[in-house]
Design an enzyme around this catalytic site. Structure first.
Site, mmCIF file in Angstrom:
data_model
loop_
_atom_site.group_PDB
_atom_site.id
_atom_site.type_symbol
_atom_site.label_atom_id
_atom_site.label_comp_id
_atom_site.label_asym_id
_atom_site.label_seq_id
_atom_site.Cartn_x
_atom_site.Cartn_y
_atom_site.Cartn_z
ATOM 1 N N ASP A 125 -9.693 -86.393 -41.166
ATOM 2 C CA ASP A 125 -9.989 -87.596 -41.921
ATOM 3 C C ASP A 125 -8.943 -87.869 -42.990
ATOM 4 O O ASP A 125 -9.077 -88.819 -43.763
ATOM 5 C CB ASP A 125 -11.387 -87.519 -42.546
ATOM 6 N N HIS A 172 -19.207 -77.953 -45.552
ATOM 7 C CA HIS A 172 -20.077 -78.344 -46.675
ATOM 8 C C HIS A 172 -21.370 -77.527 -46.736
ATOM 9 O O HIS A 172 -22.099 -77.592 -47.729
ATOM 10 C CB HIS A 172 -20.440 -79.825 -46.578
ATOM 11 N N ASP A 177 -9.173 -80.546 -44.696
ATOM 12 C CA ASP A 177 -10.027 -81.722 -44.587
ATOM 13 C C ASP A 177 -9.907 -82.561 -45.858
ATOM 14 O O ASP A 177 -9.626 -82.035 -46.938
ATOM 15 C CB ASP A 177 -11.474 -81.264 -44.390
ATOM 16 N N HIS A 201 -12.210 -83.823 -47.538
ATOM 17 C CA HIS A 201 -13.292 -83.473 -48.453
ATOM 18 C C HIS A 201 -13.218 -81.989 -48.810
ATOM 19 O O HIS A 201 -12.914 -81.160 -47.965
ATOM 20 C CB HIS A 201 -14.648 -83.769 -47.815
#
Length: 369
Positions: A277, A152, A189, A191
């Site tokens: 995740d 990120h 991931d 995200h």
């Protein structure tokens, strides 16, 4: 029956020093006051989700259930020059000034503690060490167990628990110092890797392939139509998925989109932003341990076919300690030579077995076998 493979796990205990504490006294700022307000509105005590226990859980499981063919190696700190290939000097100076301090950096709860800056330098440097290992031939594959995560982090901004973009720093190092002309980054991931996308948005020599839960899930980026720009038009590939997507969807994306993209791009190195995740015990998706192993096996096979087996994994998210540690273990087992298990639709084999068990109960006596 497994075929041992030389796999190096890179781990440095200095990354454990990153330990933001919501009860600590932080630098006064509007961000700090806003975060305090958000936390005070919660009905339950809030703990920083990205904590040192994530890595100790992984290492504990590897000690309890060792994998033949795995070797451990220490990490190292990235230099300012290495970090500066993907982050601006102004941003790096701002982060370096926070060494030894507590501070909130973003209202999405990105924070630092006194040991965070060194931990982030070591996380990025350990990703570099993993890449150097596979490029030199010291390892066929490598896994950098690092934190804070990185995908990120943007050129000028810390976001989503991330300070430096570890996989981007490693990719840029491979380009600048190790003779890699084309690099493929696969981010599985839950995200979207907004920072990695931003860094390589216009770079024709980095193919960024990202599967993630679709917006409005955090960070809200990664639309299907986002494919890069300028010379990099077509080298960003986003696959947004609905919540609950599992093994079959991920493997179909690997087979129908990722594989032809890789064959077209012909990478010299494959890097994986490996978040865990996406497991059903975590927050968003429905990937199983067999699914993680199957994705790793698929990428390892592609690497062997396209770039002399050179593949390195860099840890991203995963906040349930059980699914995180077992997911990493599944990936490492496959990299070390275990045969990947073809994932089935969750529950389908059990229903088939139950149907076989009960089948005769619903037949007339003269029909029973």
């Amino acid at each position: 029956m497994t075929t041992p493979s030389k796999v190096t796990v890179f781990y440095d205990e200095r990354v454990l020093a990153h330990a933001p504490d919501s009860e600590a006294s932080f630098l006064p700022s509007r961000v700090d006051r806003r975060v305090r307000q958000i936390l005070s509105d919660l009905n339950v005590p809030w703990k920083y989700p990205e904590h040192p226990g994530r890595l100790t859980a992984i290492m504990d499981l590897l000690q309890q259930q060792p994998i033949p063919g795995i070797q451990l190696a220490p990490g190292k700190a990235a230099t300012t020059e290495q970090l500066g290939r993907v982050h601006t000097s102004a941003y790096l100076n701002d982060i370096f000034e926070l060494r030894g301090q507590h501070a909130w950096l973003d209202i999405d709860t990105t924070a630092v503690s006194p040991g965070s800056v060194e931990a982030a330098e070591v996380a990025a440097g350990t990703a570099i060490a993993a890449v150097e290992s596979v490029i030199s031939g010291a390892s066929e594959s490598a896994f950098a167990l690092v934190r804070p995560p990185g995908h990120h982090a943007e050129p000028v901004r810390a976001r989503g628990f991330c300070l430096f973009n570890n996989v981007a720093v490693a990719a840029a190092h491979a380009q600048a110092e190790l003779g890699c002309e084309r690099i493929m980054i696969v981010d599985w991931d839950a995200h979207h890797g907004n920072g990695t996308q931003d860094i390589f948005w216009a770079d024709p020599d980095v193919l960024f392939f990202d599967l993630h839960r679709a917006a409005p899930f955090y960070p809200g980026s990664g639309k299907l139509e986002d494919i890069g720009a300028g010379l990099g038009d077509g080298t960003t590939v986003n696959v947004p998925l609905p919540g609950g997507s599992g093994d079959m969807a991920y493997m179909k994306a690997f087979e129908d989109i990722l594989t032809p993209a890789a064959e077209w791009f012909q990478p010299d190195l494959i890097l994986v932003s490996a978040g865990f995740d996406t497991h059903w015990l975590d927050m968003a998706m429905n990937v199983s341990y067999d699914g993680f192993g199957a994705m790793a096996g698929h990428l390892q096979s592609l690497a062997r076919r396209l770039c002399n087996g050179r593949i390195a994994f860099v840890l991203e998210g995963g906040y349930n300690l059980e699914s995180l540690s077992h997911g990493v273990h599944s990936v490492l087992s496959v990299l070390a030579g275990a045969q990947p298990v073809t994932p089935a639709i969750c529950g389908y084999p059990e229903v088939e077995a139950a149907a076989a068990f009960h089948r005769d109960a619903f037949k007339a006596p003269d029909e029973q076998s």
